[in-house]
Design an enzyme around this catalytic site. Structure first.
Site, mmCIF file in Angstrom:
data_model
loop_
_atom_site.group_PDB
_atom_site.id
_atom_site.type_symbol
_atom_site.label_atom_id
_atom_site.label_comp_id
_atom_site.label_asym_id
_atom_site.label_seq_id
_atom_site.Cartn_x
_atom_site.Cartn_y
_atom_site.Cartn_z
ATOM 1 N N ASP A 97 0.820 -1.216 0.000
ATOM 2 C CA ASP A 97 0.000 0.000 0.000
ATOM 3 C C ASP A 97 0.855 1.269 0.000
ATOM 4 O O ASP A 97 1.967 1.287 0.531
ATOM 5 C CB ASP A 97 -0.904 -0.020 1.250
ATOM 6 C CG ASP A 97 -2.018 1.012 1.154
ATOM 7 O OD1 ASP A 97 -2.350 1.453 0.037
ATOM 8 O OD2 ASP A 97 -2.563 1.376 2.206
ATOM 9 N N ASN A 107 -11.045 -2.764 -4.680
ATOM 10 C CA ASN A 107 -10.297 -1.816 -5.511
ATOM 11 C C ASN A 107 -10.979 -1.508 -6.849
ATOM 12 O O ASN A 107 -10.598 -0.561 -7.540
ATOM 13 C CB ASN A 107 -8.855 -2.306 -5.742
ATOM 14 C CG ASN A 107 -7.961 -2.160 -4.519
ATOM 15 O OD1 ASN A 107 -7.045 -2.954 -4.307
ATOM 16 N ND2 ASN A 107 -8.198 -1.139 -3.705
ATOM 17 N N ARG A 159 -12.265 2.098 -7.760
ATOM 18 C CA ARG A 159 -11.410 3.197 -8.258
ATOM 19 C C ARG A 159 -11.795 3.561 -9.691
ATOM 20 O O ARG A 159 -12.538 2.828 -10.334
ATOM 21 C CB ARG A 159 -9.950 2.760 -8.166
ATOM 22 C CG ARG A 159 -9.582 2.468 -6.722
ATOM 23 C CD ARG A 159 -8.129 2.151 -6.585
ATOM 24 N NE ARG A 159 -7.801 1.927 -5.170
ATOM 25 C CZ ARG A 159 -6.600 1.992 -4.680
ATOM 26 N NH1 ARG A 159 -5.571 2.271 -5.457
ATOM 27 N NH2 ARG A 159 -6.384 1.783 -3.397
#
Ligand code: IPE
Ligand code: IPE
Ligand code: MG
Length: 247
Positions: free
Chosen positions: A27, A75, A78
């Site tokens: 990350d 994710n 996004r």
């Protein structure tokens, strides 16, 4: 007990007693890029290089398993551009990995629901897995479209199907049977889970497997994460007292 890294002393690692399985939440790519006035995707590009360096180093020092969180089930929220850029980098990485397999000899596995990836990427993952199957040494598990809750639900459904088909019996269900339905089947639980970037949460990573993992958090952003940061995490891990509920 250090929860965060302490950079004031050099890492002192006992290489004869390494954790068998280290897992990393890769990350901080976006923040790394923002700090430099670059697009987030530039951070993902450098992050992919960091992964290559750390995976090679993990093999060099003799880790048996390295699991990395590359893309979560969350994710997809996004922007399409960012998701596409990450998938593009993944394709590039896998093509290069396949090309260098004889040199690197790292066994690669994938944890996660790959069916949501493009057919091309799915095929590349499959090919990488097949070719590297015969290598021994370090196994790298790339967690792609991976979510801990999703993994547990899938396992529950698959087990239920086996029960309905007479291949499994409810009375036989225990932790070891259930573990066999997870993506991580046949891989020991992670001893050490590292999260760079300063966030102190699991973000849905290896929920079942992390029951007794040691966590190590560092403010270093993933693209800056070095071999020495890995050693520092291992050194801190080696000072912990793991009791697994005992005394
Ligand atoms: C990790 O870096 C990469 C992925 C989640 C795919 P981030 O993109 O989350 O970076 P930050 O957290 O925004 O800095
Ligand atoms: C976790 O990072 C997922 C990966 C590193 C692949 P995120 O950036 O997605 O996690 P949150 O949103 O900060 O919890
Ligand atoms: Mg992040």
């Amino acid at each position: 007990m250090a929860l965060f890294s302490n950079k004031s002393r050099p890492a002192q690692v006992d290489f004869d007693h390494l954790p068998r399985h280290v897992a990393i939440i890769m990350d901080g790519n976006g923040r790394w890029a923002r700090k430099r006035g670059l697009p987030r995707t530039a951070g993902h590009g450098v992050g992919a290089e960091t992964f290559r360096t750390i995976a090679t180093y993990a093999k060099e020092i003799g880790l048996e398993y390295l699991s990395v969180y590359a893309f979560s089930t969350e994710n997809w929220k996004r922007s399409q551009d960012e998701v596409q850029a990450i998938m593009g980098l993944l394709k590039k990485y896998l093509l290069e990995a396949i090309g260098q397999m004889e040199r690197d000899r790292v066994k690669m596995e994938f944890f996660g629901d790959l069916s949501r990836l493009s057919p091309e990427l799915q095929e590349l993952c499959q090919r990488t897995r097949e070719i590297s199957k015969r290598y021994e040494g370090c196994q790298v598990n790339i967690c792609l479209n991976y979510g801990g809750r999703d993994e547990i639900l899938r396992a529950a459904r698959a087990w239920q199907e086996d029960c309905a088909a007479g291949r499994a019996r409810p009375e036989d269900l225990d932790e070891s049977v259930f573990s066999g339905y997870l993506f991580s089947k046949s891989v020991p639980d992670p001893d050490l889970i590292i999260r760079p970037s300063g966030e102190v949460r699991t973000s849905n990573f290896l929920l079942w497997q992390s029951a007794y993992s040691e966590y190590y958090f560092t403010d270093v952003l993933w693209p800056d994460f070095s071999k020495n940061d890995l050693l520092e995490a291992i050194a801190v891990y080696q000072k912990r007292s793991r009791r697994f509920g005992g005394v």
